[in-house]
Design an enzyme around this catalytic site. Structure first.
Site, PDB file in Angstrom:
ATOM      1  CG  ASP A 326      42.775  37.248  33.731  1.00  0.00           C
ATOM      2  OD1 ASP A 326      41.580  37.037  33.482  1.00  0.00           O
ATOM      3  OD2 ASP A 326      43.454  36.566  34.507  1.00  0.00           O
ATOM      4  CG  ASP A 632      45.072  35.778  38.272  1.00  0.00           C
ATOM      5  OD1 ASP A 632      43.880  35.487  38.485  1.00  0.00           O
ATOM      6  OD2 ASP A 632      45.467  36.936  38.085  1.00  0.00           O
ATOM      7  CG  ASP A 636      40.720  32.574  37.203  1.00  0.00           C
ATOM      8  OD1 ASP A 636      39.517  32.875  37.144  1.00  0.00           O
ATOM      9  OD2 ASP A 636      41.626  33.395  37.385  1.00  0.00           O
TER      10      ASP A 636
HETATM   11  P1  ATP Z   1      41.332  40.670  35.725  1.00  0.00           P
HETATM   12  O1  ATP Z   1      42.679  40.362  36.320  1.00  0.00           O
HETATM   13  O2  ATP Z   1      40.482  39.489  35.438  1.00  0.00           O
HETATM   14  O3  ATP Z   1      41.322  41.723  34.679  1.00  0.00           O
HETATM   15  P2  ATP Z   1      40.518  42.356  37.810  1.00  0.00           P
HETATM   16  O4  ATP Z   1      41.762  42.413  38.613  1.00  0.00           O
HETATM   17  O5  ATP Z   1      40.081  43.550  37.066  1.00  0.00           O
HETATM   18  O6  ATP Z   1      40.442  41.160  36.890  1.00  0.00           O
HETATM   19  P3  ATP Z   1      39.268  41.462  40.180  1.00  0.00           P
HETATM   20  O7  ATP Z   1      40.593  41.325  40.799  1.00  0.00           O
HETATM   21  O8  ATP Z   1      38.288  40.366  40.259  1.00  0.00           O
HETATM   22  O9  ATP Z   1      39.342  41.839  38.691  1.00  0.00           O
HETATM   23  O10 ATP Z   1      38.609  42.763  40.748  1.00  0.00           O
HETATM   24  C1  ATP Z   1      37.280  43.117  40.477  1.00  0.00           C
HETATM   25  C2  ATP Z   1      36.943  44.396  41.181  1.00  0.00           C
HETATM   26  O11 ATP Z   1      37.091  44.207  42.590  1.00  0.00           O
HETATM   27  C3  ATP Z   1      37.865  45.556  40.835  1.00  0.00           C
HETATM   28  O12 ATP Z   1      37.371  46.292  39.770  1.00  0.00           O
HETATM   29  C4  ATP Z   1      37.873  46.378  42.109  1.00  0.00           C
HETATM   30  O13 ATP Z   1      36.816  47.292  42.113  1.00  0.00           O
HETATM   31  C5  ATP Z   1      37.624  45.355  43.205  1.00  0.00           C
HETATM   32  N1  ATP Z   1      38.878  44.982  43.870  1.00  0.00           N
HETATM   33  C6  ATP Z   1      39.992  44.510  43.313  1.00  0.00           C
HETATM   34  N2  ATP Z   1      40.939  44.266  44.223  1.00  0.00           N
HETATM   35  C7  ATP Z   1      40.404  44.591  45.418  1.00  0.00           C
HETATM   36  C8  ATP Z   1      40.873  44.549  46.784  1.00  0.00           C
HETATM   37  N3  ATP Z   1      42.079  44.118  47.094  1.00  0.00           N
HETATM   38  N4  ATP Z   1      40.040  44.963  47.742  1.00  0.00           N
HETATM   39  C9  ATP Z   1      38.821  45.390  47.443  1.00  0.00           C
HETATM   40  N5  ATP Z   1      38.320  45.451  46.207  1.00  0.00           N
HETATM   41  C10 ATP Z   1      39.093  45.065  45.199  1.00  0.00           C
END
Ligand code: ATP
Length: 890
Positions: A326, A632, A636
């Site tokens: 990730d 996490d 997953d």
């Molecule tokens: P990884 O940990 O796999 O790298 P990530 O944290 O980048 O993943 P996600 O958490 O799935 O991926 O988030 C994907 C997208 O969702 C982010 O790029 C963001 O635009 C949006 N996002 C993340 N957290 C939130 C939240 N709490 N509320 C709204 N949108 C969110």
């Protein structure tokens, strides 16, 4: 008590808790004393006595004991007592080893034991689930395993999977209303949640009504007997090998004894010698030493922040060829700060760092007052309202309770003078549709003071854009035309290209607050985008490089925007010049076979959903890769399970992901994976080292006896000497080899082939060649000294004994490397030095301490013979090292 029939108020009253404050620590302690820990009774452990006697159940040891008893009856008291003493000592050593292994495994279990968030004295704290008591308020969210039986008092889209209790794998929706006239079957109690079941969606708070064996799970706990200890592939192979070795050793000792008898030795003498030789040559201690080496290695890994949940993973780690990791939090710091804001082709820069709400807003380099810009203020406000997390101030320090992405949005609002607590007084949050990585967005329905309702949504800009029909353009609602869409997409690209994580905010006025989710989240009015930095962890770049040198490819998998991911991957040097990036939608279109074709060229998968991970794992595995995969969330888990090494996050990971994984990263850090792989390779190396040492020593012991019998010589070693060598000379240094530090090139070698056998890469040859030479040199020493004066057999035997001991103690240094003895600093393993040193002292004691001489059939050795013994002992190791070096030169 029928808790499900009571109202929330009745439950709270009868359990005597204050729902706002929870129990105090003192009250919890009192209750725990009365009702005990919240744990299920475990199956019975083997008692110490049984474990100790278990050490002697080996067939050959029993024969040896019987033989010594017979020899005792025949009047050979000294021999009998000495041999029995050594056998008991051996048993004690085995017992200590097994106890140590058991203890470290138990400690491991403890470390990866589940935790629960409880309300104690007005604060939400995380405690080990076993410390929960009846009356505690506990909260849980998607991905958690519920720690005790609770009556629910607050739920938000809560769904729980209860198959552990009901066998039904479809999640059950939960509510808080009392259920009258219910039969009380677990599956029907929708206002309760039970220990051991899994939250698959939403969140909730409940009051604990039963713990430990009183829970629904406790009532069926007898059915869930403790799991069998898992053996690693190496341990399984060793077990099989052990059986073969027993037969070989037995045949050889029968041969030695048979030839001895034919050459005129007494039957009784040859019998005892044969049995002692068999006991010494059969590596019965090997499995225990392997377990200890694994357990000690695993403890070293804990110090480096990785917890091994499944022992076989230790070996698989050394075979990994790809790490799929990730991005957010693992490769980056997960310390988000909003730095760029875009609304209707206007952009602002925001200063400040971390969660400290100190920073300013600039437009075209000029400082502005954000309160004076209506759409900007509105977007910051909505961003805060739609965040379930909190920024907490204690003594001027600001910290985050919740999700860092939301933390960044809240801090950006605070920098503009907004406060979440004040906003919550103006707006009432009626409902929440939670975020998950599949939807990549979330929303809330709020009501203002005048009773007007709004849906407020935030999420990945592309997702929000798809759900929008209008846009707020210079404070006016407009239709979202192609032109406007283009403008927004340009802005997304621009921010992502700067490696920023982007979040869009949108809203919509509603007639009523009770709309279904799909309706509340459609036809939105797009406001703008907030871009936040999430700096890479400083150590990751180096770790990626080292993995590359170790033949391991690093692949970044993220839910973030393609361009953001690409920018960070370039910064971390994950993406080589010809490497490719693939996004979730292209990935969806490929079959596994099509993905296999291209997967080796792809270094970044962006905008993926958790279920894509499984496809990636499968494609890589089909291409012959050994895959380590991190994760996490709940979704997953399938990919973590399918990967060869499933890795979960200690800090941000859900219970579900942790339970599916074989390795937990305590600090969520990518660099820890590299450290674990390094340690995994080292543990495997160390196991090979002592197998090599022990077996070569055993071959030497058998051969010296065999050669002597064939040449019609007297016994070169008496039984007690053979047993002594087996106990002291073999045992201690072998254990110290299990603690050997890694060779410098562990991370410069290619990954190991998981199919390789124990004796691969020349190990079999090393064992036989060294064993042969040790046998030969011991025999030569015995032969020359015996021929010099055939009257002094004990003297020649003592010299042979000393040669065998010393040559093994020199060999042990050679066993530390796959190269030659000259390639390693002999002083780098202090335990080994201590083991060798004490083995030498003990050998000298046996030879020079008069009271022991009759027991061990020894006599003092003259100084000039020591030189001869020493040269002959060193010869096997140095001859072989020399031959390797000359071969290399040629
Ligand atoms: P990884 O940990 O796999 O790298 P990530 O944290 O980048 O993943 P996600 O958490 O799935 O991926 O988030 C994907 C997208 O969702 C982010 O790029 C963001 O635009 C949006 N996002 C993340 N957290 C939130 C939240 N709490 N509320 C709204 N949108 C969110």
């Amino acid at each position: 008590m029928k808790w499900h029939e009571l109202t929330e108020q009745e439950v709270i009253q009868s359990l005597n808790v204050d729902i706002k404050k929870g129990l105090s620590e003192k009250e919890a302690e009192n209750r725990r004393k009365k009702l005990g820990y919240n744990e299920l009774a475990e199956g019975k452990r083997q008692s110490n006595l049984l474990l100790f006697f278990g050490q002697f159940k080996d067939f050959m040891v029993l024969v040896l004991i019987a033989a010594t008893v017979i020899s005792g009856l025949l009047g050979e008291y000294i021999d009998a007592v000495a041999i029995i003493a050594i056998v008991i000592l051996n048993g004690v050593l085995g017992f200590i080893q097994e106890k140590k292994a058991e203890k470290s495994l138990a400690a491991l279990k403890e470390l990866s034991s589940p935790q629960t968030t409880v309300l104690r004295s007005g604060k939400w704290v995380k405690i080990p689930s076993r410390e929960i008591v009846v009356g505690d308020c506990i909260k849980f969210k998607s991905g958690d395993r519920i720690g005790a039986d609770v009556r629910l008092i607050q739920v938000s889209s809560l769904e729980v999977e209860e198959s552990a209790l009901t066998g039904e794998s479809v999640p059950v929706g939960k509510h808080t209303r009392p259920l009258k006239g219910n039969q009380g079957s677990v599956g029907d109690m929708q206002n309760m949640a039970f220990m051991g079941t899994l939250v698959t969606r939403g969140s909730g708070v409940g009051v604990v009504v039963a713990t430990g064996m009183k829970t629904a799970m406790g009532q069926i706990a007898d059915l869930l007997q403790t799991q069998e200890q898992q053996l690693t592939p190496m341990q399984r192979k060793l077990e099989e090998l052990g059986k073969v070795l027993i037969v070989v050793a037995l045949l050889l000792t029968v041969l030695v004894a048979g030839i001895g008898v034919m050459q005129g030795h007494a039957v009784y003498e040859m019998f005892l010698a044969g049995v002692s030789l068999a006991v010494a040559a059969i590596p019965e201690g090997l499995p225990a030493i392997v377990t200890v080496a694994l357990a000690l290695g695993v403890q070293r890994m804990i110090k480096k922040n990785s917890i091994v949940r499944k022992l076989p993973a230790v070996e698989t780690l050394g075979c990994a060829t790809v790490i799929c990791s990730d991005k957010t939090g693992t490769m980056t710091q997960n310390q988000m700060t909003v730095t760029d804001i875009w609304i209707s082709n206007k952009s602002w820069k925001v200063t400040g760092a971390g969660y400290q709400p100190a920073g300013e807003f600039f437009e075209n380099g000029k400082k502005i007052d954000p309160a004076a810009h209506k759409p900007l203020k509105q977007m910051l406000m909505f961003g805060m309202l739609a965040s379930t997390s909190d920024i907490i101030e204690t003594n001027g320090e600001y910290s985050l309770d919740g999700d860092p992405t939301e933390g960044a949005l809240i801090v950006a609002g605070m920098k503009a003078g907004l406060a979440k607590s004040k906003l919550l007084k103006q707006f009432h949050i009626m409902r929440e549709f939670p975020f998950d990585s599949d939807r990549k967005m979330m929303s809330v329905i709020v009501q203002d003071k005048d009773g007007k309702c709004f849906a407020v949504a935030k999420g990945a800009p592309d997702v929000i854009l798809e759900r929008s029909t209008h846009v707020l353009w210079h404070d006016r609602k407009e239709r979202l035309t192609e032109q406007r869409k283009n403008d927004i997409q340009k802005a997304i690209f621009h921010q992502a290209n700067e490696a920023l994580r982007t979040i869009a905010v949108a809203y919509k006025p509603l007639h009523t607050g009770s709309l279904p989710q799909a309706e509340a989240e459609s036809s939105l009015i797009f406001i703008g985008i907030q871009g936040m930095i999430d700096p890479p962890r400083p150590e990751v770049k180096q770790a990626v490089k080292e993995c590359g040198e170790a033949g391991i490819k690093t692949v970044m998998i993220t839910g973030d925007h393609v361009i953001t991911a690409q920018a960070i991957a370039k910064e971390l040097e994950i993406l080589p010049p010809n490497g490719k990036v693939m996004d979730g939608s292209s990935l969806s279109k490929l079959t596994i076979e099509e993905l296999e074709e291209v997967v080796d060229d792809i270094y970044v998968f962006a905008r993926v959903s958790p279920e894509h991970k499984l496809k990636i794992v499968k494609a890589l595995q089909n291409k012959g890769h050994i895959v380590a995969m991190t994760g996490d969330g709940v979704n997953d888990a399938p990919a973590i399970k399918a990967a060869d090494i499933g890795i979960s996050m200690g800090m941000s990971g859900t219970d579900v992901a942790k339970e599916a994984s074989s390795l937990i990263l305590v600090d969520d850090n990518f660099a820890t994976i590299k450290a674990a792989i390094q340690e995994g390779r080292n543990i495997y190396d160390n196991i090979r080292k002592f197998i090599r040492y022990l077996l070569a020593s055993n071959v030497g012991e058998i051969l010296v006896m065999l050669f002597a019998m064939i040449l019609a010589l007297p016994l070169p070693l008496v039984p007690i000497q053979i047993l002594w060598v087996n106990l002291v000379t073999d045992g201690l240094p072998a254990m110290a080899l299990g603690l050997d530090p890694a060779e410098e090139d562990v991370l410069k070698r290619k990954p190991r082939d998981p199919k390789e056998g124990i004796f691969s890469r020349g190990l079999g040859w090393k064992i036989l060649s060294r064993g042969f030479l040790i046998g030969l040199s011991t025999l030569l020493v015995f032969y020359f000294i015996y021929e010099r004066n055939t009257e002094q057999l004990a003297y020649a035997q003592t010299a042979a004994f000393a040669t065998l001991v010393l040559s093994q103690l020199i060999l042990v240094f050679d066993s530390r490397t796959e190269k030659t003895i000259f390639d390693r600093n002999p002083f780098s393993n202090i335990y080994l030095l201590l083991a060798v040193f004490s083995s030498i002292i003990l050998m000298l004691v046996v030879i020079y301490y008069e009271p022991l001489q009759p027991i061990f059939h020894t006599t003092p050795i003259m100084a000039r013979d020591w030189l001869f013994i020493f040269v002959m002992s060193a010869l096997p190791t140095f001859l072989l090292a020399g031959s390797i070096l000359t071969r290399k030169k040629r």
